[in-house]
Design a protein around this motif. Structure first.
Motif, PDB file in Angstrom:
ATOM      1  N   CYS A 247       4.319  49.396 -48.404  1.00  0.00           N
ATOM      2  CA  CYS A 247       5.734  49.283 -47.421  1.00  0.00           C
ATOM      3  C   CYS A 247       5.478  47.893 -46.691  1.00  0.00           C
ATOM      4  N   ALA A 248       4.316  47.160 -46.789  1.00  0.00           N
ATOM      5  CA  ALA A 248       4.277  45.991 -46.070  1.00  0.00           C
ATOM      6  C   ALA A 248       4.494  44.849 -46.691  1.00  0.00           C
ATOM      7  N   ILE A 249       4.445  44.900 -48.082  1.00  0.00           N
ATOM      8  CA  ILE A 249       4.569  43.925 -49.112  1.00  0.00           C
ATOM      9  C   ILE A 249       6.157  43.905 -49.167  1.00  0.00           C
TER      10      ILE A 249
ATOM     11  N   PRO B  40       7.923  46.923 -41.920  1.00  0.00           N
ATOM     12  CA  PRO B  40       7.661  47.882 -42.970  1.00  0.00           C
ATOM     13  C   PRO B  40       9.059  47.748 -43.648  1.00  0.00           C
ATOM     14  N   PHE B  41       8.906  47.680 -45.102  1.00  0.00           N
ATOM     15  CA  PHE B  41      10.301  47.760 -45.767  1.00  0.00           C
ATOM     16  C   PHE B  41      10.640  49.211 -46.276  1.00  0.00           C
TER      17      PHE B  41
ATOM     18  N   ARG C  64       6.424  44.609 -55.694  1.00  0.00           N
ATOM     19  CA  ARG C  64       5.800  46.077 -55.982  1.00  0.00           C
ATOM     20  C   ARG C  64       5.474  46.805 -57.367  1.00  0.00           C
ATOM     21  N   SER C  65       6.226  45.908 -58.298  1.00  0.00           N
ATOM     22  CA  SER C  65       5.835  46.177 -59.628  1.00  0.00           C
ATOM     23  C   SER C  65       4.375  45.692 -59.983  1.00  0.00           C
TER      24      SER C  65
END
Length: 369
Positions: A284-286, A323-324, A291-292
């Protein structure tokens, strides 16, 4: 005043001889706190905690809704504007403000202005109580910052520092400023329970290798090490890795159980793939656009029979990050196509208080793709 780590910078009190009510007292204390923070520290980011919601609103609102306190509020806003620093006020509960109430009581019985470096002197008699109150994640400020969303001033500041996908400099700034609201200051309770469960690889004469990406201060990496497990704590931020090495050098000085590596998760190439990877608040931080790539790296860094454990922080309703926003489906959408299968998923029953109901523990098996 305490640093985010819990270290007490100074302790102060003042007896006020003319004060009409609690609101005025809170605003006077706010002005005094801002002034002391500006004069006695060089901290670039300061949170002023008040247990009066109206006082917090007045320091943030452009409206002059209480003419009687206009000059006082303008003093506070003027100091903040001129300081060129990030200073915000935050509302905390009355029960979390015990240290301030103790100092207020001392100020009433000893009519004086006093400032002590550190937790105070024996004149107070309860300096150790202040110290206990201000330990990481026991103080009011710490408890406020456990919640990782846009309502948290510390998270807002983190988002200002970390802008875009190339954010290693931003993470470094966070650690240099002591701005790490995700850091519990101790192993994650769920990790402690995992170790106790006896279900992790390693032991019985065999050694398993474990990777903890985004390891930060290294608490979880250390908790997972030993008992047949060699752990690599990985972080893109050199400041975080240096702190981890310094803190834990006595645990495994010869490197038998743990190593901390400063490298980019997306480009780092270890000598061999790992038996286990543990991810908590890294996904969730990136930036979601990565994400892939995160999933592909998890696949490449694990052995053919390897396991991925994700302690998911499922935050929603965020306009930005970190966080995203994250859901279980977000994990599945990037992991399932690579052959990862969920073996188990359950609510994190030992989450810290502010994150209860927002976390799930999932264990994934890497299958043939």
């Amino acid at each position: 005043m305490a640093a985010y780590t819990g270290a007490i910078i100074y302790t102060a009190c003042r007896k006020t001889f003319t004060c009409d009510n609690g609101l005025e007292a809170e605003l006077l204390a706010c002005r005094e706190g801002v002034e002391l923070a500006l004069h006695r520290t060089q901290l670039p980011f300061v949170v002023v905690e008040l247990d009066c919601a109206e006082a917090v609103m007045m320091t943030k609102s452009p409206m002059q809704n209480r003419l009687k306190y206009t000059a006082l509020v303008q003093d506070i806003k003027g100091m903040i504007a001129e300081s060129m620093r990030e200073i915000v006020s935050a509302h905390i509960s009355h029960s979390h403000n015990k240290v301030a109430h103790g100092l207020a009581a001392y100020g009433r019985c000893a009519p004086r202005i006093a400032v002590w470096f550190g937790p105070g002197t024996n004149e107070i008699g309860w300096g150790s109580a202040i110290h206990r109150q201000q330990q990481p994640y026991q103080s009011a400020y710490s408890m406020a910052t456990v919640l990782l969303d846009g309502s948290n001033p510390a998270v807002v500041r983190v988002r200002q520092l970390i802008d875009g996908t190339e954010s290693s400099d931003g993470w470094t700034r966070c650690w240099e400023e002591g701005l790490t609201p995700w850091d519990l200051g101790e192993p994650t309770p769920a990790v402690v329970e995992l170790v106790k469960s006896g279900t992790l690889p390693g032991g019985g004469g065999t050694t398993a290798t474990v990777l903890v990406p985004g390891c930060g201060g290294g608490y979880d990496a250390v908790a997972l090490s030993g008992a047949g497990r060699f752990v690599v704590g990985l972080d893109v931020c050199d400041a975080a890795i240096q702190k981890a090495r310094q803190r834990w050098s006595s645990i495994s000085p010869d490197g038998n159980f743990i190593a901390f590596v400063n490298a980019d998760f997306f480009t780092w190439e270890p000598p061999k793939p790992f038996h286990l990877i543990f991810d908590y608040t890294f996904f969730c931080a990136i930036d979601p656009s990565l994400r892939s790539a995160w999933a592909r790296r998890m696949y490449d860094l694990l052995r053919p029979d390897g396991e991925l454990i994700t302690l998911m922080y499922l935050v929603e309703g965020q306009e930005s990050g970190p966080p995203f926003n994250a859901t279980v489906l977000d994990y599945e959408e990037v992991l399932n196509p690579l052959g990862f299968v969920i073996v188990s998923i359950e609510d994190n029953g030992v989450a810290v208080e502010a994150r209860k109901g927002m976390e799930k523990m999932a264990r994934w098996k890497k299958m043939a793709n």
